[in-house]
Design a protein around this motif. Sequence first.
Motif, short mmCIF file in Angstrom:
data_model
loop_
_atom_site.label_atom_id
_atom_site.label_comp_id
_atom_site.label_asym_id
_atom_site.label_seq_id
_atom_site.Cartn_x
_atom_site.Cartn_y
_atom_site.Cartn_z
N UNK A 57 0.80 -1.08 0.15
CA UNK A 57 -0.15 0.04 -0.05
C UNK A 57 0.88 1.28 -0.07
N UNK A 58 1.73 1.37 -0.93
CA UNK A 58 2.79 2.48 -1.02
C UNK A 58 2.17 3.52 -2.20
N UNK A 67 8.26 6.96 -0.96
CA UNK A 67 7.06 6.44 -1.07
C UNK A 67 6.57 6.47 0.50
N UNK A 68 5.22 6.75 0.34
CA UNK A 68 4.36 6.72 1.65
C UNK A 68 3.65 5.61 1.72
N UNK A 217 5.06 9.90 10.89
CA UNK A 217 5.64 8.62 10.96
C UNK A 217 4.87 7.88 12.14
N UNK A 218 4.46 6.77 12.25
CA UNK A 218 3.56 6.33 13.16
C UNK A 218 3.96 4.65 13.39
N UNK A 224 5.26 -3.47 12.14
CA UNK A 224 5.25 -2.23 11.29
C UNK A 224 5.03 -0.85 11.70
N UNK A 225 5.55 -0.17 10.45
CA UNK A 225 5.30 1.37 10.84
C UNK A 225 4.81 2.13 9.56
N UNK A 226 4.07 3.09 9.60
CA UNK A 226 3.52 3.68 8.39
C UNK A 226 4.04 5.35 8.22
N UNK A 227 4.05 5.69 7.11
CA UNK A 227 4.43 7.06 6.91
C UNK A 227 3.42 7.81 5.95
#
Length: 692
Positions: A57-58, A67-68, A217-218, A224-227
């Motif tokens: 999901x980027x 990429x987010x 950033x979470x 995992x982590x997300x941006x």
Amino acid sequence: MATSGVSRIVGQRLKSILTRSYSRISNSARVTCTNQLFALPKQHPSSIAFYSSAQANTATSQSGDAKLGDYEFQAETAQLLDIVAKSLYSENEIFIRELISNSSDALEKQRYQHLSQENDGVSDDDYEINIIVDKQENTITFQDNGIGMNSEDLISNLGVIARSGSKKFIEQLKSQGDGANSIIGQFGVGFYSAFMVGSKVVVYSKPHGDDSPGFMWSSEGGVSFSISEAQNVDPGTKIVIHLKPDCRKFATEDAVKGIVQKYNNFVGFPIKLNGTQLNTVQPLWTMGPSQIDEDMHLNFFRYMSGSTTDHYQYKLVYKTDAPLNIRSIFYVPESRPSLLDMSKESTSGVSLYSRKVLIQDKTEHLIPKWLRFVRGVVDSEDIPLNLSRELLQNSSLIAKIRDTITGRLIRFFKDQSKKDEEKYAVFHAAYKMFIAEGVMSESTQDKREEVAQLLRYETSLKPEGQSVSLDEYIKNMTDDQRNIFYLCAPSRQLAESSPYYEAVKSKKMEVLFCYDPFDEIMMLQLKTYRGKQLFSVENEIVADMFKDDKKTDTTDELVSPQMTKFKDWTKGVLGERVAEVKTTTKLDKHPAMVTVWEMGSVRHFLRSQYLVDPKGLSDKERGMLFKPVFQLNSNHPAVLKLSQIHETEPEISSLALEQLYENAMVSAGLIEDARPMVNRLNDLLTKILEKI
């Protein structure tokens, strides 16, 4: 389990995981990477990417930086994050120290960029670190207006463990011939300490002068982590930690205030907690002498000592670049320590800082224990630390720093004794026990003598109240004198009236008077000073007995037959309590004395034995162990009278002789409890009164 043991176990687990994580890398690269992470700080720690190359999901950000989306941790690197975040540090409160240090580094980088490259409109006065606690939401937030990060920086700095952006920044400056002494970070693991207390960590960041909306950033510290992009993000970085249920105390002002003032009170930027600045005490050790006045010294001393009324007697600001870069400040409290302070197993009063951030409070590594009365700070950017920045590495280097600081403090006290003798006398009276402890506890003779320079004693040739050092004593010695003579007694009056001083007084030699109970043990431990043997006057008397010199009058050549007969009778009465009975004319006011070789050691043994068994040794055991010699003053009226009546009045004579012997033993300090002689005294008085 001790902290050092935990750190070793954590290190082994980290290294094991790293080795498995790099199983696909060549052997040489794998060894290099793992070894660098756990090497000394002077080496470059490796960077460990702990996000998967397969991303889900980027999408590319508007700025095209990176990429987010969501990133998955690999299984082993997720475990590595768990170890770093939850097992590396001894106390979970350290996360505050680490995050404030990161904010300080971000501000320092922004300040450098502002000065060297472009004008962003921000002055030094605008830089600050804000902490916001919210009990209702159970969160703690750290915000700075430092360098800031874009999405690529977030992935690089927060998605890679042990990659230190601060260390990279320092290396870049060094390559340009510049320095960055205010940068704190070294290892790139401090951020992950947030997961010790947080169930979720959210980071908002934006570089200065960037038109992008900012990024978030979470991570919940799991797999995992997300941006993602975020709106209304101020330049700099904001970290929001959603606290775990058992860490709610970190959402309270009192708890956070105490931790900040413990670890980060001297960070070079304002630290505000819910709008109130916490770090108001200045790090005086980083300032020049002309910048510091006496009020600043007093306030800093009281901060370090925890007192609101005490004053300092001495202060020393010490800076050096060899063997390491050291910036330090020390104080000696004016108030005399209590007996409890002297005797208890207390810790050092010196704290270790690195770049103005507390590493160890009351560290035991940088000064010897006998200097625990000193209060102060030692700060060094070069001191080798372990990964958690809580423990020191390279013990040989730390030992050199310890020797350097100890030597400087001793030289300082020595200089002060010459500068103001009266002031030093007050210091010596208050802290002599600590100095004596230093003499006894140092491991080599050179170090013992170095500490002994600080000792002061009254002497037989100086007026009461005037003292000398051991060096001054040696300077005043006669050409034919080979030893430093001393006599232990509770007071000057008792020293001057001692039978042992009386016996050597005619030699006109200077004798050190030692009044404290610990002096004798210390002298026995020191043994020599500047090549001169420390010799008690009691040993000098014993040595005289064995000199084959006709000038000495301890021989029995001129003793009358009556006195010879009395000596034999005396030996018969005392039996195995004495090894020998002699006569002497060296005594004046005292009828008798007991001499034993190394009497100080004997006294120490008897005191120790008395503590173990209050009954003590029997008279026979004393005689067999110590072989005391009973010396009678052949000119004393009491001895002369006894020699005349011991045959006609044997009972009274025996009681009187027994009393003379025990009086001599008491004067020698060889009887711990004199109460048993009371009955004999009563009997003796009764017999004498009956004769009247």
